[in-house]
Design a protein around this motif. Structure first.
Motif, PDB file in Angstrom:
ATOM      1  N   GLY A  26      43.906  34.532  45.976  1.00  0.00           N
ATOM      2  CA  GLY A  26      42.643  34.668  46.688  1.00  0.00           C
ATOM      3  C   GLY A  26      42.785  34.534  48.185  1.00  0.00           C
ATOM      4  N   ILE A  40      39.387  40.562  49.710  1.00  0.00           N
ATOM      5  CA  ILE A  40      39.823  39.654  48.640  1.00  0.00           C
ATOM      6  C   ILE A  40      38.841  38.499  48.539  1.00  0.00           C
ATOM      7  N   SER A  41      38.400  38.177  47.330  1.00  0.00           N
ATOM      8  CA  SER A  41      37.482  37.055  47.131  1.00  0.00           C
ATOM      9  C   SER A  41      38.195  35.734  47.389  1.00  0.00           C
ATOM     10  N   GLU A  43      38.496  33.065  45.530  1.00  0.00           N
ATOM     11  CA  GLU A  43      39.374  32.914  44.370  1.00  0.00           C
ATOM     12  C   GLU A  43      39.224  34.205  43.568  1.00  0.00           C
ATOM     13  N   HIS A  44      40.176  35.084  43.722  1.00  0.00           N
ATOM     14  CA  HIS A  44      40.054  36.453  43.225  1.00  0.00           C
ATOM     15  C   HIS A  44      40.528  36.589  41.776  1.00  0.00           C
ATOM     16  N   ASP A  58      40.863  38.335  36.084  1.00  0.00           N
ATOM     17  CA  ASP A  58      40.010  38.447  37.262  1.00  0.00           C
ATOM     18  C   ASP A  58      38.953  37.355  37.207  1.00  0.00           C
ATOM     19  N   SER A  61      35.692  38.527  40.689  1.00  0.00           N
ATOM     20  CA  SER A  61      35.812  38.858  42.104  1.00  0.00           C
ATOM     21  C   SER A  61      34.790  39.928  42.503  1.00  0.00           C
ATOM     22  N   THR A  62      34.515  39.994  43.794  1.00  0.00           N
ATOM     23  CA  THR A  62      33.522  40.950  44.295  1.00  0.00           C
ATOM     24  C   THR A  62      33.992  42.385  44.136  1.00  0.00           C
ATOM     25  N   THR A  65      39.704  43.776  40.153  1.00  0.00           N
ATOM     26  CA  THR A  65      41.167  43.773  40.097  1.00  0.00           C
ATOM     27  C   THR A  65      41.623  44.964  39.271  1.00  0.00           C
TER      28      THR A  65
END
Length: 229
Positions: A26, A40-41, A43-44, A58, A61-62, A65
């Protein structure tokens, strides 16, 4: 030891050994693999490695992945898989160490065929060793096991642990995985601020062996692990 090679636009940035059972990816500094990019988020994603197996998940994440160009939520990593996070690439390389054989081990495994060596003059011939019996010990097979839900809406439901890795919990809240191995069953934390509880004791990030009738609590749900005979 497996590793991931981080690159961007074909330029290799670093090589990251997967030396921990749980490694987060992340933007924030506390991640094991930090990628300081707004795409990248915080915590991605997370990579969980148990013995020689690794899987990627994943963490909602926004931007999502990708693995080999396909969006994933959970993915068992294979040698050569490419994880895509925005413009960044993480190539998974599975390296299995080959144990060295020293002279002592070599001597123990050496086979001499009859008549392969001439006896010295005056020496009495040595009878070849008797062949081992054709019987072979059956390989050790871990007994089947299951999880029975003890609380919540699914109380009484039973889940057999037939897969190598079985995921339990609620994504975004708390997730753990139970791994079936030749030498037993192990539970490992994957996601969430709280760790699984076994028999009233909160676990840490390391894999924890499970015993028959252990009571597990994940995401507020209690369940019992038991071996099937």
């Amino acid at each position: 030891m497996a590793k991931m090679i981080l690159s961007m636009d074909g330029l290799v940035l670093k090589e990251i050994p997967l030396g921990k059972e749980r490694m987060t990816i992340g933007r924030k500094p506390h991640n094991d693999i930090q990628i300081d990019n707004l795409a990248i988020s915080g915590e991605h994603a997370v990579v969980v490695t148990i013995l020689n197996d690794s899987f990627l998940e994943d963490l909602n994440s926004t931007n999502g992945t990708l693995v080999n160009g396909q969006p994933v939520k959970k993915h068992f990593l294979k040698n050569g898989d490419v994880v895509e996070l925005g413009k960044y690439r993480l190539k998974y390389i599975a390296e299995q160490a080959v144990p060295a054989i020293d002279a002592g081990d070599f001597e123990k495994t050496m086979i001499l065929r009859p008549n392969a060596m001439r006896p010295e003059a005056g020496a009495e011939p040595v009878a070849p060793a008797a062949a081992p019996p054709p019987q072979m010990q059956p390989p050790q097979v871990q007994p089947a096991a299951a999880i029975q839900i003890l609380s919540g809406a699914n109380a009484g439901r039973e889940l057999e642990l037939t897969k190598t890795l079985t995921t339990l919990g609620k994504p975004g809240v708390q997730v753990a995985v139970i791994a079936r191995r030749p030498h037993g069953y192990f539970i490992t934390h994957v996601e969430g601020g709280q760790f699984p509880v076994v028999n009233g004791t909160t676990l840490d990030a390391q894999a924890h062996p499970l015993a028959d009738h252990d009571v597990i609590e994940i995401a507020g749900v209690k369940m019992e692990f038991f071996l099937k005979t």
